[in-house]
Design a protein around this motif. Sequence first.
Motif, PDB file in Angstrom:
ATOM      1  N   ARG A 102     -85.740  24.083  42.240  1.00  0.00           N
ATOM      2  CA  ARG A 102     -84.581  23.187  42.294  1.00  0.00           C
ATOM      3  C   ARG A 102     -84.533  22.268  41.075  1.00  0.00           C
ATOM      4  O   ARG A 102     -83.464  22.042  40.491  1.00  0.00           O
ATOM      5  N   LEU A 103     -85.686  21.736  40.691  1.00  0.00           N
ATOM      6  CA  LEU A 103     -85.736  20.869  39.519  1.00  0.00           C
ATOM      7  C   LEU A 103     -85.323  21.626  38.262  1.00  0.00           C
ATOM      8  O   LEU A 103     -84.540  21.114  37.445  1.00  0.00           O
ATOM      9  N   ALA A 104     -85.843  22.834  38.080  1.00  0.00           N
ATOM     10  CA  ALA A 104     -85.494  23.636  36.910  1.00  0.00           C
ATOM     11  C   ALA A 104     -83.994  23.912  36.883  1.00  0.00           C
ATOM     12  O   ALA A 104     -83.338  23.797  35.834  1.00  0.00           O
ATOM     13  N   ASP A 105     -83.436  24.267  38.036  1.00  0.00           N
ATOM     14  CA  ASP A 105     -82.007  24.559  38.111  1.00  0.00           C
ATOM     15  C   ASP A 105     -81.178  23.323  37.791  1.00  0.00           C
ATOM     16  O   ASP A 105     -80.157  23.409  37.094  1.00  0.00           O
ATOM     17  N   GLU A 106     -81.611  22.155  38.267  1.00  0.00           N
ATOM     18  CA  GLU A 106     -80.885  20.913  37.979  1.00  0.00           C
ATOM     19  C   GLU A 106     -80.903  20.588  36.492  1.00  0.00           C
ATOM     20  O   GLU A 106     -79.873  20.200  35.921  1.00  0.00           O
ATOM     21  N   LEU A 251     -83.359  38.625  32.877  1.00  0.00           N
ATOM     22  CA  LEU A 251     -84.034  38.041  34.038  1.00  0.00           C
ATOM     23  C   LEU A 251     -83.054  37.428  35.032  1.00  0.00           C
ATOM     24  O   LEU A 251     -83.476  36.928  36.078  1.00  0.00           O
ATOM     25  N   ALA A 252     -81.752  37.455  34.716  1.00  0.00           N
ATOM     26  CA  ALA A 252     -80.765  36.787  35.573  1.00  0.00           C
ATOM     27  C   ALA A 252     -80.821  37.299  37.007  1.00  0.00           C
ATOM     28  O   ALA A 252     -80.712  36.535  37.957  1.00  0.00           O
ATOM     29  N   GLY A 253     -80.981  38.600  37.193  1.00  0.00           N
ATOM     30  CA  GLY A 253     -81.046  39.160  38.536  1.00  0.00           C
ATOM     31  C   GLY A 253     -82.413  39.693  38.896  1.00  0.00           C
ATOM     32  O   GLY A 253     -82.537  40.541  39.792  1.00  0.00           O
ATOM     33  N   ALA A 254     -83.449  39.190  38.226  1.00  0.00           N
ATOM     34  CA  ALA A 254     -84.801  39.714  38.436  1.00  0.00           C
ATOM     35  C   ALA A 254     -85.339  39.347  39.809  1.00  0.00           C
ATOM     36  O   ALA A 254     -85.061  38.274  40.349  1.00  0.00           O
ATOM     37  N   THR A 255     -86.103  40.266  40.383  1.00  0.00           N
ATOM     38  CA  THR A 255     -86.808  39.977  41.632  1.00  0.00           C
ATOM     39  C   THR A 255     -87.992  39.062  41.322  1.00  0.00           C
ATOM     40  O   THR A 255     -88.418  38.938  40.161  1.00  0.00           O
ATOM     41  N   GLY A 353     -86.379  31.601  34.986  1.00  0.00           N
ATOM     42  CA  GLY A 353     -85.361  32.101  35.902  1.00  0.00           C
ATOM     43  C   GLY A 353     -84.098  31.271  35.847  1.00  0.00           C
ATOM     44  O   GLY A 353     -82.974  31.807  35.847  1.00  0.00           O
ATOM     45  N   ALA A 354     -84.238  29.945  35.790  1.00  0.00           N
ATOM     46  CA  ALA A 354     -83.074  29.059  35.728  1.00  0.00           C
ATOM     47  C   ALA A 354     -82.300  29.252  34.432  1.00  0.00           C
ATOM     48  O   ALA A 354     -81.061  29.276  34.427  1.00  0.00           O
ATOM     49  N   LEU A 355     -82.992  29.386  33.321  1.00  0.00           N
ATOM     50  CA  LEU A 355     -82.313  29.623  32.040  1.00  0.00           C
ATOM     51  C   LEU A 355     -81.526  30.927  32.070  1.00  0.00           C
ATOM     52  O   LEU A 355     -80.382  30.985  31.591  1.00  0.00           O
ATOM     53  N   ALA A 356     -82.131  31.972  32.608  1.00  0.00           N
ATOM     54  CA  ALA A 356     -81.468  33.276  32.639  1.00  0.00           C
ATOM     55  C   ALA A 356     -80.224  33.252  33.522  1.00  0.00           C
ATOM     56  O   ALA A 356     -79.184  33.829  33.172  1.00  0.00           O
ATOM     57  N   ARG A 357     -80.306  32.586  34.656  1.00  0.00           N
ATOM     58  CA  ARG A 357     -79.173  32.545  35.584  1.00  0.00           C
ATOM     59  C   ARG A 357     -78.038  31.669  35.076  1.00  0.00           C
ATOM     60  O   ARG A 357     -76.873  32.041  35.137  1.00  0.00           O
TER      61      ARG A 357
END
Length: 389
Positions: A102-106, A251-255, A353-357
């Motif tokens: 959550r922090l990374a996404d924010e 990595l946008a849709g990576a598992t 993951g956050a950067l890719a998305r």
Amino acid sequence: MTLPFDRPGPLSPPPEYARLRETAPVARVRTPDGRPAWLVTSYDAVTTVLSDRRFGLAPPGTAYPGNDTLFQDGAAHARLRRLVSKAFSPRGVEALRGRAERLADEHVAALAAAGPTAELVAGLAAPLSITVIGELLGVELGDRDRFRAVADAASGADFVFGTEEEVARAARGWEELAAYAATLVEARREAPGDDLLSSLIAVRDAEDGRLSDGELVAMTATIVSAGYLSARNAMSTAALRLLTEGRLAGLAGATPEQLGATVEEVLRMQAGLTGEPFPRYAQTGLDLAGAAIAAGDLVLVRLEAAHRDPRHFAAPDTFQPERRSSPSLVFGHGMHYCLGAPLARLELAAALGALARRLPGLRLAGSVEDVEWVRDGVDLGPAALHVTW
């Protein structure tokens, strides 16, 4: 031969490593300050140095400075590790995954909103790593700015092979960090919380008793150094590696498994770039890969060389997240294996993951050669990482 060797590029190991690995995997060199040492470059020999008790963190008969931390050997180290590992439970670290994500996404969402340019060290790597380690230690929200200022003061100098002025500056920074750590320990003693430091204070063992105040302070400072400074450098260098390899957008849709495999490959390829294991000293005379090492000799291992050993990594100079190879040595091996390795992997996966998305079109603003690097103790990382999209 005198260290350091020149690099052909900021993300490439010196070519001397490959030559030495094949012809003299344990070679005689001189350190930048003129001391004689052995340079170890093959995977097998590096693994031996990191795990064999005939190599220690201090010369025979002496102790590592500040020896109330995990930076020591033998029974004293084993006691501390048994106690500390009780607080570093896998379940406790895993509980931070959702918060780190959550922090990374924010942070990345804020960069995206302010774009289309950003600086990833100040905008993501530094605030994410300092927040995670602050929450892990139970640092109050209102004290986070002071916490980061103290952590920053302990960075920026080579205290192993630096100049006299650099070593003195690093020592002052560490004294300030230790003093702050002492206030954290006192606060958590008076008001325990649901955090790692409270767990370290409470943990005890029938045989080993409790951690002393000195051990708690030193351990807290060590956690800050590894959890903030090392994590910050690893995160920004990982982003740089993936951007130059053209692998970040994928990595946008990576598992979780694919993201984890990418993190492992990034760590393999940048090992040694963001930091090398602390120097070792031979505790007795021995033979290592044909080299006759005497008791007291200084021994330096190079992960950059070991992680590109073709005997253990097929096509070692290529980026292959799907590879199946020997274990990475980036977090050490044997008795000194880093207890915070799961947390470091977790933070890296969250940030990448956050950067890719959020920013699938992310690219460097300039070239990799434009990136300036800064040394934090034995670590190395980008001073700034400018990107655009």
